[in-house]
Scaffold this motif. Structure first.
Motif, PDB file in Angstrom:
ATOM      1  N   GLY A  43     -12.075 107.533  35.587  1.00  0.00           N
ATOM      2  CA  GLY A  43     -13.128 108.522  35.465  1.00  0.00           C
ATOM      3  C   GLY A  43     -13.110 109.601  36.519  1.00  0.00           C
ATOM      4  N   TYR A  55     -10.032 111.668  38.385  1.00  0.00           N
ATOM      5  CA  TYR A  55      -9.813 113.079  38.081  1.00  0.00           C
ATOM      6  C   TYR A  55      -9.881 113.940  39.337  1.00  0.00           C
ATOM      7  CZ  TYR A  55     -10.770 111.674  33.210  1.00  0.00           C
ATOM      8  OH  TYR A  55     -10.752 111.075  31.984  1.00  0.00           O
ATOM      9  N   GLN A  72      -5.399 113.969  30.868  1.00  0.00           N
ATOM     10  CA  GLN A  72      -6.457 113.024  30.488  1.00  0.00           C
ATOM     11  C   GLN A  72      -7.833 113.627  30.752  1.00  0.00           C
ATOM     12  OE1 GLN A  72      -5.516 109.535  32.773  1.00  0.00           O
ATOM     13  NE2 GLN A  72      -3.763 109.000  31.480  1.00  0.00           N
ATOM     14  N   ALA A  73      -7.984 114.317  31.876  1.00  0.00           N
ATOM     15  CA  ALA A  73      -9.263 114.953  32.203  1.00  0.00           C
ATOM     16  C   ALA A  73      -9.591 116.050  31.199  1.00  0.00           C
ATOM     17  CB  ALA A  73      -9.232 115.507  33.624  1.00  0.00           C
ATOM     18  N   ASP A  93     -11.061 114.516  28.218  1.00  0.00           N
ATOM     19  CA  ASP A  93     -12.282 113.762  28.490  1.00  0.00           C
ATOM     20  C   ASP A  93     -13.510 114.362  27.793  1.00  0.00           C
ATOM     21  OD1 ASP A  93     -14.805 113.451  30.514  1.00  0.00           O
ATOM     22  OD2 ASP A  93     -13.565 111.641  30.540  1.00  0.00           O
ATOM     23  N   ASN A 151     -15.577 116.565  29.252  1.00  0.00           N
ATOM     24  CA  ASN A 151     -16.531 117.062  30.239  1.00  0.00           C
ATOM     25  C   ASN A 151     -16.174 118.513  30.561  1.00  0.00           C
ATOM     26  OD1 ASN A 151     -17.576 117.801  32.865  1.00  0.00           O
ATOM     27  ND2 ASN A 151     -18.066 115.656  33.199  1.00  0.00           N
TER      28      ASN A 151
END
Length: 128
Positions: free
Chosen positions: A80, A84, A108-109, A112, A114
């Motif tokens: 998480g 990141y 991956q971030a 995510d 966000n």
């Protein structure tokens, strides 16, 4: 200022932290704390704060012994936001030796969802 930042992170008071970042990103005492104590703290919010400070600092990592390997360890052992932000900090300061792993975590971030993480990823992918 370190104690105030640390306590704000523990409370999750990210508005306070964000307001202080421009004031402390060049403060060697704060950045040394982040590199030496903050990233090895037992509170995940404090670790996230430390990684954020390290990403945003304009103090060269060459002045911070062992910080790249510590960030790499965080990136590999956490998930998480801590993972990141460790990758963001490495990306911001020449991730030589860790490029493939950093790029993988940046991707991956990006996935995510966000928006804040997505903006940071785009910044690092454009400038690196």
């Amino acid at each position: 200022m370190i104690k105030q930042l640390e306590e704000a992170a523990k409370r999750g008071d990210w508005d306070f932290v964000k307001n202080q970042l421009p004031k402390v990103r060049s403060d060697e005492t704060v950045i040394l704390w982040a590199a030496q104590e903050g990233i090895s703290h037992n509170n995940d919010n404090v670790i996230y704060l430390a990684a954020t400070l390290l990403e945003r600092t304009n103090i060269p990592f060459s002045k911070l012994d062992g910080v790249k390997s510590s960030l790499y360890h965080l990136m590999k052992s956490y998930s998480g936001k801590v993972r990141y932000m460790a990758a963001f900090a490495l990306a911001a300061h020449d991730p030589k030796g860790y490029e493939a792993e950093v790029r993988e975590v940046l991707c991956q971030a990006l996935e995510d969802g966000n928006p804040e993480f997505q903006e940071r990823v785009k910044m690092h992918l454009i400038y690196n």
